[in-house]
Design a protein around this motif. Structure first.
Motif, PDB file in Angstrom:
ATOM      1  N   VAL A   1       4.990  -2.676   3.088  1.00 47.90           N
ATOM      2  CA  VAL A   1       4.626  -1.339   3.558  1.00 47.90           C
ATOM      3  C   VAL A   1       4.128  -1.405   4.992  1.00 47.90           C
ATOM      4  O   VAL A   1       4.488  -0.569   5.833  1.00 47.90           O
ATOM      5  CB  VAL A   1       3.551  -0.711   2.646  1.00 47.90           C
TER       6      VAL A   1
ATOM      7  N   VAL B   1       0.325  11.166  10.887  1.00 47.97           N
ATOM      8  CA  VAL B   1       0.479  10.574   9.557  1.00 47.97           C
ATOM      9  C   VAL B   1      -0.109   9.163   9.573  1.00 47.97           C
ATOM     10  O   VAL B   1       0.174   8.371  10.480  1.00 47.97           O
ATOM     11  CB  VAL B   1       1.958  10.523   9.136  1.00 47.97           C
ATOM     12  N   ARG B   2      -0.931   8.872   8.576  1.00 48.30           N
ATOM     13  CA  ARG B   2      -1.457   7.522   8.370  1.00 48.30           C
ATOM     14  C   ARG B   2      -1.125   7.112   6.939  1.00 48.30           C
ATOM     15  O   ARG B   2      -1.050   7.969   6.053  1.00 48.30           O
ATOM     16  CB  ARG B   2      -2.965   7.467   8.579  1.00 48.30           C
ATOM     17  N   ALA B   3      -0.945   5.832   6.702  1.00 53.65           N
ATOM     18  CA  ALA B   3      -0.620   5.334   5.362  1.00 53.65           C
ATOM     19  C   ALA B   3      -1.729   4.444   4.839  1.00 53.65           C
ATOM     20  O   ALA B   3      -2.402   3.754   5.606  1.00 53.65           O
ATOM     21  CB  ALA B   3       0.701   4.558   5.391  1.00 53.65           C
TER      22      ALA B   3
ATOM     23  N   LEU C   1       6.532   8.562   2.067  1.00 48.58           N
ATOM     24  CA  LEU C   1       6.091   8.187   3.407  1.00 48.58           C
ATOM     25  C   LEU C   1       7.127   8.564   4.456  1.00 48.58           C
ATOM     26  O   LEU C   1       6.803   9.166   5.484  1.00 48.58           O
ATOM     27  CB  LEU C   1       5.800   6.687   3.456  1.00 48.58           C
TER      28      LEU C   1
ATOM     29  N   THR D   1      -2.610   1.761   1.388  1.00 46.53           N
ATOM     30  CA  THR D   1      -2.171   1.058   0.177  1.00 46.53           C
ATOM     31  C   THR D   1      -3.397   0.499  -0.525  1.00 46.53           C
ATOM     32  O   THR D   1      -4.261  -0.112   0.117  1.00 46.53           O
ATOM     33  CB  THR D   1      -1.218  -0.093   0.530  1.00 46.53           C
TER      34      THR D   1
ATOM     35  N   SER E   1       6.748   6.349  -3.516  1.00 50.39           N
ATOM     36  CA  SER E   1       5.821   6.421  -2.384  1.00 50.39           C
ATOM     37  C   SER E   1       6.503   6.072  -1.058  1.00 50.39           C
ATOM     38  O   SER E   1       6.126   6.607  -0.014  1.00 50.39           O
ATOM     39  CB  SER E   1       4.609   5.522  -2.618  1.00 50.39           C
TER      40      SER E   1
ATOM     41  N   VAL F   1       0.591   4.907  -0.421  1.00 50.39           N
ATOM     42  CA  VAL F   1       1.864   4.172  -0.537  1.00 50.39           C
ATOM     43  C   VAL F   1       1.650   2.855  -1.271  1.00 50.39           C
ATOM     44  O   VAL F   1       0.951   1.961  -0.786  1.00 50.39           O
ATOM     45  CB  VAL F   1       2.461   3.874   0.859  1.00 50.39           C
TER      46      VAL F   1
ATOM     47  N   VAL G   1      -1.051   9.227   3.573  1.00 54.12           N
ATOM     48  CA  VAL G   1      -0.031   9.056   2.536  1.00 54.12           C
ATOM     49  C   VAL G   1      -0.373   7.816   1.713  1.00 54.12           C
ATOM     50  O   VAL G   1      -0.500   6.718   2.263  1.00 54.12           O
ATOM     51  CB  VAL G   1       1.379   8.903   3.138  1.00 54.12           C
TER      52      VAL G   1
ATOM     53  N   CYS H   1       5.633   0.565   8.214  1.00 52.22           N
ATOM     54  CA  CYS H   1       4.796   1.457   9.021  1.00 52.22           C
ATOM     55  C   CYS H   1       4.821   1.049  10.491  1.00 52.22           C
ATOM     56  O   CYS H   1       4.906   1.902  11.383  1.00 52.22           O
ATOM     57  CB  CYS H   1       3.360   1.444   8.499  1.00 52.22           C
TER      58      CYS H   1
ATOM     59  N   HIS I   1      -1.486   1.849   9.261  1.00 55.21           N
ATOM     60  CA  HIS I   1      -1.509   1.517   7.831  1.00 55.21           C
ATOM     61  C   HIS I   1      -2.729   0.664   7.518  1.00 55.21           C
ATOM     62  O   HIS I   1      -3.063  -0.263   8.262  1.00 55.21           O
ATOM     63  CB  HIS I   1      -0.241   0.748   7.457  1.00 55.21           C
TER      64      HIS I   1
END
Length: 219
Positions: free
Chosen positions: A82, A62-64, A48, A66, A44, A38, A36, A86, A93
């Motif tokens: 963020v 799920v991984r984020a 998320l 930026t 965003s 973000v 995702v 997370c 993240h």
């Protein structure tokens, strides 16, 4: 039922509706590991949170990620916000940094191109097969207006697709039919904070000027 209880019931129903709507992105196929993108903005952050719900419901990780373009001092704090969110949700993240801007050319276009490249490289290294982007109905309207202003003609009316392939990755836009303010209402009810990027009100950018035109047309 009291007025407060009725409002709470409505807001809970609205949250469930948004989560079910976003689930349509994964009806025919789903990722093994979803990345995702973000920024920390409202779109965003809502994406998320909704994708975390989808991952739990449909059984994918799920991984984020930026991207810090190195253009604003606030970006580091936004990435930290963020990261904290997370961590509270048990989501991995990563922050990717771009330092290649030389002050020439179209900044937003170049930043977008680099952002896709950085995220694609990150996805390959992390085993991510799908990427979720937080574009909304508002972004879609702005994109169509921008393309028409450039003389795209009928092609401009097509707007952004809800899914596409690029560099061996599957990209999906689960929020494309939802309005930004609707997502902000969701975040407020969930008690989730977001950051406002000052460049979103900077008239030197074409998208900002288009956003203002779209707001006038929508009145």
């Amino acid at each position: 039922m009291s007025e407060d209880e009725a409002r709470e019931a409505y807001e809970n129903a609205h949250a469930r509706s948004l989560r079910q709507y976003c689930g349509w992105s994964f009806v025919n196929a789903r990722p093994q590991r979803l990345g995702v993108a973000v920024s920390g903005g409202s779109d965003s952050m809502a994406l998320l949170d909704l994708m975390i719900w989808q991952g739990k419901d449909k059984g994918f990780e799920v991984r984020a990620v930026t991207v810090d373009h190195g253009l604003r001092p606030e970006a580091r704090d936004e990435a930290a916000m963020v990261a904290a969110f997370c961590k509270s949700r048990g989501v991995c993240h990563d922050v990717l940094t771009w330092e290649g801007w030389n002050g020439t050319g179209n900044l937003q276009a170049k930043a977008r191109k680099v952002r896709y490249a950085l995220i694609a490289d990150w996805a390959l290294k992390k085993g991510v097969d799908w990427i979720a982007l937080g574009h909304t109905k508002d972004d879609q309207a702005e994109t169509v207006l921008m393309r028409l202003a450039r003389g795209s003609g009928v092609d401009g009316l097509a707007g952004m697709p809800d899914q596409f392939e690029r560099g061996g990755l599957h990209f999906v836009r689960p929020l494309l039919s939802l309005e930004r303010e609707e997502l902000r209402d969701y975040l407020r009810h969930q008690g989730i904070s977001w950051c406002d990027d000052p460049s979103n009100v900077d008239d030197s950018f074409e998208r900002v000027r288009t956003r203002k035109v779209a707001a006038v047309l929508g009145d």
